[in-house]
Design an enzyme around this catalytic site. Structure first.
Site, PDB file in Angstrom:
ATOM      1  N   ASP A   1      24.779  36.287  38.408  1.00 21.22           N
ATOM      2  CA  ASP A   1      24.632  37.746  38.521  1.00 21.22           C
ATOM      3  C   ASP A   1      23.186  38.220  38.463  1.00 21.22           C
ATOM      4  O   ASP A   1      22.798  39.122  39.193  1.00 21.22           O
ATOM      5  CB  ASP A   1      25.400  38.449  37.393  1.00 21.22           C
ATOM      6  CG  ASP A   1      26.886  38.522  37.677  1.00 21.22           C
ATOM      7  OD1 ASP A   1      27.268  38.415  38.851  1.00 21.22           O
ATOM      8  OD2 ASP A   1      27.656  38.676  36.716  1.00 21.22           O
TER       9      ASP A   1
ATOM     10  N   TYR B   1      35.245  44.052  44.004  1.00 24.89           N
ATOM     11  CA  TYR B   1      34.940  45.381  43.500  1.00 24.89           C
ATOM     12  C   TYR B   1      35.393  46.441  44.513  1.00 24.89           C
ATOM     13  O   TYR B   1      35.534  46.176  45.711  1.00 24.89           O
ATOM     14  CB  TYR B   1      33.439  45.534  43.275  1.00 24.89           C
ATOM     15  CG  TYR B   1      32.899  44.935  41.995  1.00 24.89           C
ATOM     16  CD1 TYR B   1      33.624  43.997  41.259  1.00 24.89           C
ATOM     17  CD2 TYR B   1      31.643  45.300  41.519  1.00 24.89           C
ATOM     18  CE1 TYR B   1      33.114  43.458  40.091  1.00 24.89           C
ATOM     19  CE2 TYR B   1      31.120  44.758  40.351  1.00 24.89           C
ATOM     20  CZ  TYR B   1      31.863  43.837  39.646  1.00 24.89           C
ATOM     21  OH  TYR B   1      31.358  43.308  38.489  1.00 24.89           O
TER      22      TYR B   1
END
Length: 470
Positions: A149, A402
């Site tokens: 990330d 997402y």
């Protein structure tokens, strides 16, 4: 003819040609003067013709003065007014495709960035897709390990909505591994979070220039929405989290004007958890549907007023919309408390329509696959299970990820209300597939006055790539 005579003849001919040329030039000048003197005010010696061309990188003003062009580069005109964004959301009967970037399919043979966390935000003139790159391209050795990330190579970049995140059309926005962006009617504002986990910094850019910063206040991975922030009458609002992802953290609302922070407020939410809010303007307030990464399979709701007062709780609906989650039939719903013990979660969204609510969720209860959007009658205010509409966006045989919200401003649509829109990220590669990389593409949908058929607008890339076979 002797040599002297030849020289005299050639000289005479040359002199004659010179005299003829002079005569022709004199005649040309006389004719031009006579013609111009008879055209009245249509053309005069002081007149100019000015043409402006709005090119991608500059505006050219070309001044034509008879047979002479003067090219002058002038500044791109800026918008004069802030967007209002106090209108209510339009009622949506269904959601129609707005764009699809097909970035991973194109990236198998094109210069496309490895990305995650794409989102869309709109100005009065255009909508743009923002995304967090990994500083590498698909099908390249630097894509190895991009499941991570946070790294110093991650940057926020953008393209016009519908374009793949390619190197030729992408615009740099900020150095960031977490971000948000929105347009106030005049300029783009972006917030990019970068730096070490314990001392991360959020840099606020306005019009492409850094103008303010927010330092980590809890020392535990300062982060923000990964979707559009919200501007109302020139003031822009967004939500940030600092603290653990699996227990109580700290949450703040920020307010900025022209990129400078003019207000902030801590959110008191003991026992609740807020991450990655998806926000939109509605009737002069900012409404957010967020992610509880601690315990709740129901989604936190945050409504922000212009003075930074707020109400916070959970989506009342009796249907869970986070992932992982349990069975719909076993879920009761709560307006105030987290329900469930699944932990983890995924960024999602919802739209209030009066007391009803449109909410998106993965079709799978355990993994990020498939995607559907449901309309729940009275789901904003009551523990209702009354599903009055459902639309499939990605079938459960394909990966999703997402999802988040944005609106089309009235300046763009010429309607009297804000069109609700959402995007769905479709994650490919690690950890679910046998590749060395992780990236995503997206499908974008906007509310319309008609129902839209179910279909699967999935990513469609054929994996593995060549780089994965080496």
């Amino acid at each position: 003819m002797n040599p002297n005579q030849k020289i005299i003849t050639i000289g005479s001919v040359s002199l004659g040609l010179v005299i003829l040329s002079i005569i022709l030039h004199v005649v040309s000048i006389i004719v031009t003067v006579l013609v111009l003197s008879n055209t009245g005010t249509g053309l005069n010696c002081n007149g100019t013709i000015i043409k402006e061309y709005n090119e991608t990188v500059r505006v050219e003003r070309i001044t034509q003065w008879y047979n002479t062009n003067i090219i002058e580069y002038i500044g791109r005109p800026s918008n004069e007014y802030y967007m209002n964004n106090t209108e209510s959301l339009c009622e949506a009967q269904g959601f129609a495709p707005f764009s699809k970037d097909n970035g991973i399919r194109i990236g198998s043979r094109g210069h496309v960035f490895v990305i995650r966390e794409p989102f869309v935000s709109c100005s009065p003139l255009e909508c743009r897709t923002f995304f967090l790159t990994q500083g590498s391209l698909l099908n390249d050795k630097h894509s190895n390990g991009t499941v991570k990330d946070r790294s110093p190579y991650r940057t926020l970049m953008s393209v016009e909505v519908g374009q793949s995140p390619n190197v030729y059309q992408a615009r740099f926005e900020a150095v960031a591994w977490s971000a948000t962006a929105c347009h106030d009617g005049k300029k783009w504002m972006t917030v990019g979070v970068t730096g070490p986990d314990a001392q991360a910094v959020a840099v606020v850019h306005y019009g492409g220039v850094p103008v303010d910063v927010i330092n980590s206040w809890a020392g535990d991975i300062l982060r923000t929405q990964e979707s559009s922030c919200t501007c109302i009458k020139g003031d822009c609002y967004w939500v940030m989290t600092d603290g653990p992802a699996n227990r109580q953290a700290q949450y703040r609302i920020f307010k900025a004007k022209d990129g400078r922070i003019i207000g902030q407020n801590d959110i008191n939410f003991n026992g609740g958890h807020i991450e990655e809010c998806s926000c939109y303007p509605n009737e002069g307030k900012v409404e957010c549907v967020c992610r509880d990464n601690w315990t709740g399979t129901n989604r936190p709701i945050l409504v922000i007023s212009p003075n930074l007062s707020y109400t916070v709780g959970y989506l009342c609906a009796g249907i869970p919309t986070d992932t992982p989650r349990g069975e719909d039939s076993q879920f009761t719903g709560s307006c105030t408390s987290p329900l469930g013990s699944q932990g983890y979660g995924v960024k999602g969204f919802g739209f209030r329509q009066g007391n009803d609510v449109w909410v998106g969720r993965t079709i799978s209860k355990t993994s990020r696959s498939g995607f559907e959007i449901l309309k729940i009658k009275n789901g904003w205010t009551q523990n209702s299970k009354d599903q009055i509409q459902k639309q499939v966006i990605v079938d459960n045989l394909n990966w999703s990820g997402y999802s988040g919200s944005f609106t089309l401003p009235v300046e763009l649509t010429k309607k009297g209300c804000l069109v609700p829109c959402f995007w769905v990220e479709m994650i490919r590669g690690k950890p679910e597939e046998v590749t060395i990389w992780t990236s995503s593409s997206s499908i974008v949908m906007c509310g319309v006055d008609n129902k839209v058929a179910n279909w699967s607008w999935h990513d469609g890339a054929i994996l593995p790539f060549d780089i994965d076979k080496m």
